[in-house]
Design a protein around this motif. Structure first.
Motif, PDB file in Angstrom:
ATOM      1  N   SER A 181     -33.065  -1.559 -45.816  1.00 12.19           N
ATOM      2  CA  SER A 181     -32.355  -1.887 -47.053  1.00 12.19           C
ATOM      3  C   SER A 181     -31.563  -3.177 -46.894  1.00 12.19           C
ATOM      4  O   SER A 181     -30.958  -3.419 -45.839  1.00 12.19           O
ATOM      5  CB  SER A 181     -31.407  -0.746 -47.424  1.00 12.19           C
ATOM      6  OG  SER A 181     -30.568  -1.116 -48.508  1.00 12.19           O
ATOM      7  N   ASP A 182     -31.560  -3.995 -47.926  1.00 11.00           N
ATOM      8  CA  ASP A 182     -30.775  -5.232 -47.916  1.00 11.00           C
ATOM      9  C   ASP A 182     -29.311  -5.001 -48.274  1.00 11.00           C
ATOM     10  O   ASP A 182     -28.469  -5.890 -48.056  1.00 11.00           O
ATOM     11  CB  ASP A 182     -31.373  -6.248 -48.898  1.00 11.00           C
ATOM     12  CG  ASP A 182     -32.662  -6.877 -48.386  1.00 11.00           C
ATOM     13  OD1 ASP A 182     -32.837  -6.944 -47.157  1.00 11.00           O
ATOM     14  OD2 ASP A 182     -33.485  -7.308 -49.222  1.00 11.00           O
ATOM     15  N   VAL A 183     -28.991  -3.826 -48.817  1.00  7.68           N
ATOM     16  CA  VAL A 183     -27.618  -3.581 -49.258  1.00  7.68           C
ATOM     17  C   VAL A 183     -26.938  -2.444 -48.501  1.00  7.68           C
ATOM     18  O   VAL A 183     -25.711  -2.356 -48.488  1.00  7.68           O
ATOM     19  CB  VAL A 183     -27.566  -3.297 -50.778  1.00  7.68           C
ATOM     20  CG1 VAL A 183     -28.044  -4.507 -51.563  1.00  7.68           C
ATOM     21  CG2 VAL A 183     -28.385  -2.070 -51.139  1.00  7.68           C
ATOM     22  N   LEU A 184     -27.718  -1.581 -47.890  1.00  8.35           N
ATOM     23  CA  LEU A 184     -27.160  -0.486 -47.101  1.00  8.35           C
ATOM     24  C   LEU A 184     -27.387  -0.771 -45.620  1.00  8.35           C
ATOM     25  O   LEU A 184     -28.487  -1.144 -45.220  1.00  8.35           O
ATOM     26  CB  LEU A 184     -27.823   0.845 -47.464  1.00  8.35           C
ATOM     27  CG  LEU A 184     -27.686   1.320 -48.910  1.00  8.35           C
ATOM     28  CD1 LEU A 184     -28.496   2.596 -49.120  1.00  8.35           C
ATOM     29  CD2 LEU A 184     -26.227   1.550 -49.272  1.00  8.35           C
ATOM     30  N   THR A 185     -26.351  -0.619 -44.825  1.00 13.89           N
ATOM     31  CA  THR A 185     -26.487  -0.804 -43.381  1.00 13.89           C
ATOM     32  C   THR A 185     -26.589   0.530 -42.649  1.00 13.89           C
ATOM     33  O   THR A 185     -26.916   0.556 -41.461  1.00 13.89           O
ATOM     34  CB  THR A 185     -25.290  -1.586 -42.818  1.00 13.89           C
ATOM     35  OG1 THR A 185     -24.081  -0.893 -43.142  1.00 13.89           O
ATOM     36  CG2 THR A 185     -25.247  -2.986 -43.417  1.00 13.89           C
ATOM     37  N   GLU A 186     -26.306   1.626 -43.379  1.00 13.40           N
ATOM     38  CA  GLU A 186     -26.368   2.952 -42.779  1.00 13.40           C
ATOM     39  C   GLU A 186     -26.697   3.963 -43.859  1.00 13.40           C
ATOM     40  O   GLU A 186     -26.264   3.832 -45.007  1.00 13.40           O
ATOM     41  CB  GLU A 186     -25.033   3.297 -42.111  1.00 13.40           C
ATOM     42  CG  GLU A 186     -25.003   4.634 -41.386  1.00 13.40           C
ATOM     43  CD  GLU A 186     -24.660   5.820 -42.275  1.00 13.40           C
ATOM     44  OE1 GLU A 186     -24.996   6.968 -41.893  1.00 13.40           O
ATOM     45  OE2 GLU A 186     -24.062   5.604 -43.358  1.00 13.40           O
ATOM     46  N   TYR A 187     -27.523   4.947 -43.500  1.00  9.80           N
ATOM     47  CA  TYR A 187     -27.822   6.027 -44.441  1.00  9.80           C
ATOM     48  C   TYR A 187     -28.064   7.303 -43.643  1.00  9.80           C
ATOM     49  O   TYR A 187     -28.965   7.359 -42.806  1.00  9.80           O
ATOM     50  CB  TYR A 187     -29.045   5.706 -45.295  1.00  9.80           C
ATOM     51  CG  TYR A 187     -29.295   6.720 -46.386  1.00  9.80           C
ATOM     52  CD1 TYR A 187     -28.598   6.653 -47.583  1.00  9.80           C
ATOM     53  CD2 TYR A 187     -30.211   7.762 -46.202  1.00  9.80           C
ATOM     54  CE1 TYR A 187     -28.808   7.584 -48.579  1.00  9.80           C
ATOM     55  CE2 TYR A 187     -30.424   8.696 -47.185  1.00  9.80           C
ATOM     56  CZ  TYR A 187     -29.722   8.616 -48.382  1.00  9.80           C
ATOM     57  OH  TYR A 187     -29.925   9.552 -49.372  1.00  9.80           O
ATOM     58  N   ASN A 188     -27.229   8.307 -43.873  1.00 10.62           N
ATOM     59  CA  ASN A 188     -27.351   9.591 -43.183  1.00 10.62           C
ATOM     60  C   ASN A 188     -27.411   9.435 -41.664  1.00 10.62           C
ATOM     61  O   ASN A 188     -28.178  10.110 -40.982  1.00 10.62           O
ATOM     62  CB  ASN A 188     -28.584  10.353 -43.677  1.00 10.62           C
ATOM     63  CG  ASN A 188     -28.314  11.092 -44.976  1.00 10.62           C
ATOM     64  OD1 ASN A 188     -27.203  11.098 -45.485  1.00 10.62           O
ATOM     65  ND2 ASN A 188     -29.351  11.688 -45.531  1.00 10.62           N
ATOM     66  N   GLY A 189     -26.623   8.501 -41.155  1.00 11.13           N
ATOM     67  CA  GLY A 189     -26.569   8.310 -39.726  1.00 11.13           C
ATOM     68  C   GLY A 189     -27.602   7.383 -39.154  1.00 11.13           C
ATOM     69  O   GLY A 189     -27.595   7.088 -37.953  1.00 11.13           O
ATOM     70  N   GLY A 190     -28.525   6.880 -39.976  1.00  9.78           N
ATOM     71  CA  GLY A 190     -29.559   5.960 -39.516  1.00  9.78           C
ATOM     72  C   GLY A 190     -29.300   4.549 -40.007  1.00  9.78           C
ATOM     73  O   GLY A 190     -28.281   4.257 -40.637  1.00  9.78           O
TER      74      GLY A 190
END
Length: 270
Positions: free
Chosen positions: A213-222
């Motif tokens: 993702s270009d806007v998220l650096t983390e999602y659900n620990g990943g």
């Protein structure tokens, strides 16, 4: 359009069937749904640097519509910034561990961007920033021609599957919402995961891509990786509702899971 199970006119897979089955079996990985929740964003809404031989490998001639996948042979692979570099800038393990879990070992596979006759291969990397590349020694990888590729049109909310130069399936997909868009670019399939419960937001299967993702650096620990997967609500297909992942028809992702090897190109265009 025909299903992905159809063979396009003029394509005879029988002579290579045994070899292709062996490649697909080596490339496919079955993991648990917990890995999906950590790895993908779009779902909730050996080399020591020593000198190499100067032997020049035989260049691979590809048929129209084919690409090359590079699967690492040894327990690690050295990634060089340029062919003139004396030592690798990084070393990646083979296999790599999904979510650092020892029982989820994934073969290290890359999409080949360029093959040189002097023994160097340029590969697309599954790291930030999107589109990162590196160079590897041809002797360190097994190069396999691949007739499949995916193209995702964000504007049309459509995925098209190609085998060689033939389009063998197209259908509607859900893509990233306005504040968590699906990143356009050239990527490849990096991991295949089967969900034990096919009735979740991931559907029955998910391909993790080399995209982030270009806007998220983390999602659900990943690290907010982007995937192509099924869905639990067909009404979202054709809409922009995800955190960046691409959701498609469940029946078709099942068919793709039987034929798409790791290293398959995925072109995401606006």
């Amino acid at each position: 359009m025909p299903d992905v199970s159809d063979t396009p006119p003029g394509f005879d897979a029988r002579p290579n069937r045994r070899r292709r089955r062996a490649w697909f079996a080596a490339a496919r990985v079955v993991a648990l749904l917990a890995a999906l929740a950590v790895a993908f964003v779009g779902c909730g809404g050996g080399d020591s640097g020593k000198a190499k031989s100067k032997k020049t490998p035989t260049a691979t001639t590809l048929a129209p519509g084919y690409s090359l996948a590079a699967q690492v042979k040894g327990p690690q692979i050295g990634i060089y910034d340029r062919p003139s570099a004396a030592t690798p800038s990084k070393t990646l393990p083979n296999p790599w561990l999904l979510n650092d879990e020892p029982d989820k070992k994934i073969p290290q596979v890359f999409l080949v961007e360029q093959q040189r006759k002097d023994g160097w291969v340029k590969v697309l990397l599954a790291e930030r920033p999107n589109g990162s590349t590196g160079w590897v020694h041809a002797s360190d990888v097994q190069l396999t021609p691949n007739p499949y590729r995916l193209e995702v049109s964000l504007g049309d909310h459509k995925i098209t599957v190609f085998q060689g130069t033939n389009s063998i399936y197209d259908g509607q997909v859900a893509i990233g919402a306005a504040d968590t868009p699906t990143p356009p670019g050239r990527y490849y399939t990096r991991v295949l995961i089967q969900a034990p419960d096919p009735n979740t937001v991931y559907g029955p299967f998910a391909y993790g891509l080399s995209a982030h993702s270009d806007v998220l650096t983390e999602y659900n620990g990943g690290d907010a990786e982007v995937g192509v997967h099924g869905n639990n609500d067909a009404s979202v297909l054709g809409k922009s509702v995800t955190h960046g992942c691409i959701r498609m028809d469940n029946d078709q992702i099942v068919k793709l899971s039987k034929v798409l090897p790791l290293g398959t190109p995925v072109e995401i265009v606006n």
